[in-house]
Motif scaffolding. Sequence first.
Motif, short mmCIF file in Angstrom:
data_model
loop_
_atom_site.label_atom_id
_atom_site.label_comp_id
_atom_site.label_asym_id
_atom_site.label_seq_id
_atom_site.Cartn_x
_atom_site.Cartn_y
_atom_site.Cartn_z
N SER A 1 76.96 2.10 4.54
CA SER A 1 78.09 2.22 5.46
C SER A 1 78.00 3.47 6.32
CB SER A 1 79.41 2.25 4.67
OG SER A 1 79.58 1.09 3.90
N GLU A 2 78.59 3.38 7.49
CA GLU A 2 78.78 4.54 8.37
C GLU A 2 80.28 4.70 8.55
OE1 GLU A 2 76.62 4.14 12.04
OE2 GLU A 2 74.80 3.51 10.98
N LEU A 3 80.78 5.92 8.34
CA LEU A 3 82.21 6.19 8.39
C LEU A 3 82.52 7.32 9.35
CD1 LEU A 3 82.85 6.31 4.53
CD2 LEU A 3 82.98 4.31 6.01
N LEU A 4 83.70 7.25 9.94
CA LEU A 4 84.29 8.39 10.64
C LEU A 4 85.41 8.89 9.74
CD1 LEU A 4 84.60 6.94 14.27
CD2 LEU A 4 82.79 8.43 13.36
N ILE A 5 85.42 10.17 9.46
CA ILE A 5 86.40 10.72 8.52
C ILE A 5 87.26 11.74 9.24
CG2 ILE A 5 86.67 12.03 6.37
CD1 ILE A 5 83.97 10.80 5.49
N ILE A 6 88.56 11.67 8.98
CA ILE A 6 89.51 12.60 9.59
C ILE A 6 90.33 13.28 8.49
CG2 ILE A 6 91.29 10.84 9.98
CD1 ILE A 6 91.91 12.35 12.66
N THR A 7 90.54 14.56 8.63
CA THR A 7 91.36 15.30 7.68
C THR A 7 92.83 15.13 8.06
OG1 THR A 7 91.38 17.31 9.00
CG2 THR A 7 89.56 17.05 7.40
N LEU A 8 93.71 15.46 7.14
CA LEU A 8 95.13 15.38 7.43
C LEU A 8 95.51 16.32 8.57
CD1 LEU A 8 97.95 14.30 6.85
CD2 LEU A 8 98.18 16.07 5.08
N ALA A 9 94.98 17.52 8.58
CA ALA A 9 95.29 18.48 9.65
C ALA A 9 94.88 17.92 11.01
CB ALA A 9 94.61 19.81 9.38
N ASP A 10 93.68 17.35 11.09
CA ASP A 10 93.22 16.77 12.36
C ASP A 10 94.02 15.53 12.73
OD1 ASP A 10 91.33 18.76 12.72
OD2 ASP A 10 89.69 17.58 11.88
N PHE A 11 94.39 14.73 11.73
CA PHE A 11 95.22 13.55 11.97
C PHE A 11 96.57 13.97 12.57
CE2 PHE A 11 98.61 10.71 10.50
CZ PHE A 11 98.17 9.50 10.98
N GLU A 12 97.20 14.98 11.97
CA GLU A 12 98.50 15.46 12.47
C GLU A 12 98.38 15.99 13.88
OE1 GLU A 12 101.35 14.98 11.12
OE2 GLU A 12 100.82 14.50 9.06
N GLU A 13 97.35 16.77 14.15
CA GLU A 13 97.14 17.32 15.48
C GLU A 13 96.90 16.20 16.51
OE1 GLU A 13 94.20 20.40 17.90
OE2 GLU A 13 94.00 20.21 15.72
N MET A 14 96.07 15.24 16.16
CA MET A 14 95.75 14.15 17.07
C MET A 14 97.01 13.34 17.40
SD MET A 14 93.24 10.84 16.49
CE MET A 14 94.14 10.37 15.03
N THR A 15 97.81 12.99 16.38
CA THR A 15 98.98 12.17 16.64
C THR A 15 100.06 12.92 17.41
OG1 THR A 15 99.82 12.61 14.40
CG2 THR A 15 98.59 10.57 14.73
N LEU A 16 100.08 14.25 17.31
CA LEU A 16 101.01 15.04 18.12
C LEU A 16 100.54 15.16 19.57
CD1 LEU A 16 101.98 17.95 15.70
CD2 LEU A 16 103.50 16.17 16.59
N VAL B 1 98.20 13.22 21.16
CA VAL B 1 97.85 11.96 21.82
C VAL B 1 98.86 10.89 21.36
CG1 VAL B 1 96.00 10.29 22.26
CG2 VAL B 1 95.42 12.67 21.68
N PRO B 2 99.98 10.75 22.11
CA PRO B 2 101.03 9.82 21.69
C PRO B 2 100.58 8.39 21.45
CG PRO B 2 101.80 11.21 23.49
CD PRO B 2 100.33 11.47 23.33
#
Length: 146
Positions: free
Chosen positions: A54-69, A71-72
């Motif tokens: 498998s090939e995965l893209l992984i995101i941390t919680l901190a990056d997830f929170e920043e991205m969702t703030l 990039v609406p």
Amino acid sequence: MSFVVKGLLRSYNVDEKGDEHMNMFSWEGWWTSDMSSFFSGEKAVFSIDAIENSELLIITLADFEEMTLKVPVMDRYFRLLFQNSLITKERRLISSVTDAAEEKYVRLMEYSPQIIQRIPQNLIASYLGITPETLSRIKKKITLRK
């Protein structure tokens, strides 16, 4: 949290006897995580393994929170994704206590035919909450009807 670019993953937990219980399968285009652990920081209940390379893209919680703030549209994307996931899990929970084994398997074939071709029978049986032997009998019965 991981996005599956290529391959196939399984999410499962292990009970006190050492028996594995399948939670879900994730293939190309799906997100997977132990969501409770991801958002709360508590110890994970589910383990996640690759069934295929498998090939995965992984995101941390901190990056997830920043991205969702920042990039609406991503905030909306994940809200809809989580809503659909909740609906699917509720339906699976109801099915697990109300449907016969054959109904569960037929529904799985209709909803996710790729599972039947890509996942070993013992893992499918675990996902459905039945033994591999029961699954084998169900498959034989369905084949004989055709």
